[in-house]
Scaffold this active site. Structure first.
Site, PDB file in Angstrom:
ATOM      1  N   GLU A  57       0.900  -1.207   0.048  1.00  0.00           N
ATOM      2  CA  GLU A  57      -0.015  -0.024  -0.011  1.00  0.00           C
ATOM      3  C   GLU A  57       0.827   1.023  -0.067  1.00  0.00           C
ATOM      4  OE1 GLU A  57      -2.804   0.271   3.327  1.00  0.00           O
ATOM      5  OE2 GLU A  57      -3.787  -1.506   2.864  1.00  0.00           O
ATOM      6  N   GLU A  99     -13.457   5.537   0.511  1.00  0.00           N
ATOM      7  CA  GLU A  99     -14.464   4.292   1.197  1.00  0.00           C
ATOM      8  C   GLU A  99     -15.032   5.163   2.473  1.00  0.00           C
ATOM      9  OE1 GLU A  99     -12.688   0.364   1.405  1.00  0.00           O
ATOM     10  OE2 GLU A  99     -11.029   1.265   0.370  1.00  0.00           O
ATOM     11  N   LYS A 125     -15.052   3.600   6.351  1.00  0.00           N
ATOM     12  CA  LYS A 125     -13.941   3.441   7.256  1.00  0.00           C
ATOM     13  C   LYS A 125     -14.010   4.410   8.252  1.00  0.00           C
ATOM     14  CE  LYS A 125     -10.317   2.193   5.490  1.00  0.00           C
ATOM     15  NZ  LYS A 125      -8.716   2.084   4.915  1.00  0.00           N
ATOM     16  N   GLU A 175      -8.717   8.800   6.347  1.00  0.00           N
ATOM     17  CA  GLU A 175      -9.192   7.212   6.013  1.00  0.00           C
ATOM     18  C   GLU A 175     -10.239   7.088   5.022  1.00  0.00           C
ATOM     19  OE1 GLU A 175      -7.911   4.284   7.693  1.00  0.00           O
ATOM     20  OE2 GLU A 175      -6.331   5.806   7.997  1.00  0.00           O
TER      21      GLU A 175
END
Length: 475
Positions: free
Chosen positions: A263, A317, A320, A326
């Site tokens: 990542e 997203e 999260k 985040e």
């Protein structure tokens, strides 16, 4: 069915010269507004990614990957590690159930056992089951004559005890010998990679006044840092971080285990107090990363060694938890439009891109911030139970956090869900933000720089904030 299977197998043999050789995409699914897997895979292909990593073995996603040339990484969930480490049968069952049905139709090339297991101190016993679980998974693959799937696991940078200067990188003492050493032996023997989650953003944002932004964005024109031990010269923070892991592995006797970046990325937005999280920086980082990888220069400690990399992430997203960043790492919005343009092949020059919105938060925010209820969410009757639970949680923490909301007290009226939730959220956040509390509450709260002087208890709020601030400064 036979014709469809043959069609998938034929397509699997095709490759596209336009694909980025080393860059893949992390496809997370923690959102309530994301497109279906079939559309998501088309979007990944449109980015010219070479591979995709998912955080489970979702059969719907794997079905959508049939007929693509994308190399695929799937994952055993953390909670399954202990059982798999103790039972070869459990390992065989997992592989037979989750991988085998798709093996001949999808280019599954990596099976990751757990995600950042060694960062979870609450589940410390699981650490010592990690490598045994990886061994059992590898045996299960061998028994099924699956030899082209590598087994690994992902680590965060917090597995290091020291990372500066990079030549003095060392793993944490609590994991170096009992966990990392046997892991490196396994990776070396099986010719797998050390999968690392590496985010220059977090290092830079923790010290934005000490680390040049251009150095973090791979935009520095000349070497910015020289390691005093080995004289390696660094033009970017990413290489510096990677080489600290190279050094840590070498200290355990494994200097040649390859690193795969599991990542990396840069957030395109965040909370008011999250410096540098903006679209401009995210685009610059990922574009420069693609060029850096395409050049094949490696790092100062491993010159010329290519580095396989997965960008985080496909989408923003919205489910999260945690701070605002985040939920803002995506390359693509859920509606399919690009957050910003990026060429993962690394061939496109900056002049070929359209202008980016100018980042306005590259300096730490110095103003006041409040944490208030989002009226568009809290005001909905359907969320009443969630609001009640969130307020109960906020009020149960600390020392009389919500005392002024009791009947007869200064903040009891007006008795509305938004006002009570705003007081509770703000009181909790102001008291605990220094220890990691976030202003989110499952999507019920938002930060604001606008003084929420709307209720009679605002004077108490101001007094409470002043008290917390002075208390923190005196510690």
């Amino acid at each position: 069915m036979a014709v469809a299977l043959l069609f998938c197998l034929v397509l699997l043999g095709l490759t596209s010269g336009s694909l980025s050789t080393h860059i893949g995409i992390n496809y997370g699914q923690l959102g309530d507004n994301l497109p279906p897997p079939s559309r998501s895979i088309e979007l990944i292909k449109s980015l010219k990614a070479s591979s995709v990593k998912i955080y489970d073995a979702n059969p719907a996603v794997l079905e959508a990957l049939c007929g693509t040339s994308l190399k695929v990484s799937i994952m055993v969930p953390n909670q399954a590690i202990v059982n798999i480490s103790a039972s070869e049968r459990a390992a065989h069952t997992w592989v037979r159930t989750n991988l085998l049905p798709f093996y001949r139709r999808v280019r599954i090339r990596t099976l990751l056992v757990g995600n950042e297991v060694l960062s979870d101190h609450a589940n410390r016993p699981t650490w010592f089951h990690l490598v045994p679980a990886m061994r059992n998974i590898k045996r299960a693959l061998a028994c099924l004559r699956i030899r082209n799937v590598k087994v690994g696991t992902t680590f965060a940078m917090d597995t290091l005890e020291s990372s500066f200067p990079p030549s003095r990188g060392t793993f944490r003492r609590d994991i170096a010998v009992p966990v990392v050493l046997p892991l490196l032996k396994f990776l070396s023997k099986t010719r797998s990679s050390f999968f690392l989650d590496v985010y220059p953003y977090f290092v830079w944002s923790a010290s934005p006044n000490l680390i040049p932004l251009d150095y973090a964005l791979l935009r520095a024109a000349k070497p910015t840092y020289t390691d005093p031990v080995n004289s390696h010269r660094y033009t970017n923070l990413l290489d510096q971080m990677l080489d600290s892991v190279v050094a840590a592995m070498a200290k355990l006797g494994f200097k040649d285990v390859p690193i795969t970046i599991a990542e990396t990325g840069w957030p395109n937005a965040g909370d008011l107090d999250q410096v540098g999280a903006n679209i401009e920086n995210a685009a610059v980082y990922n574009r420069n990363l693609a060029r850096h990888l395409a050049a094949g220069v490696g790092t100062p400690a491993r010159p010329g060694v290519p580095i396989r990399t997965y960008l985080f992430a496909l989408y923003n997203e919205d489910q999260k938890d945690g701070p605002g960043t985040e939920r803002h790492w995506g390359l693509i919005y859920p509606n399919g439009s690009a957050v910003y343009e990026v060429d993962l092949t690394g061939r496109r020059s900056d002049l070929a891109y359209r202008p980016l919105p100018k980042g306005t938060n590259n300096e730490p925010y110095r103003g006041k911030i409040w944490c208030v209820a989002d009226p568009g969410v809290v005001g909905r009757g359907a969320n009443a139970r969630r609001v009640t639970e969130a307020v109960r949680f906020a009020c149960s923490q600390g020392n009389e956090t919500c005392e002024e909301m009791r009947p007869g007290k200064g903040c009891f009226l007006p008795r509305t869900p938004v006002n009570h939730a705003s007081y509770a959220f703000n009181a909790y956040w102001q008291q605990f933000r220094k220890s990691g509390a976030t202003c989110y509450f499952g999507g019920l709260a938002v930060q604001t720089a606008t003084d929420p002087i709307l209720v009679p208890c605002v004077l108490i709020l101001v007094i409470f904030q002043t008290y917390v601030s002075s208390t923190v400064q005196s510690i």
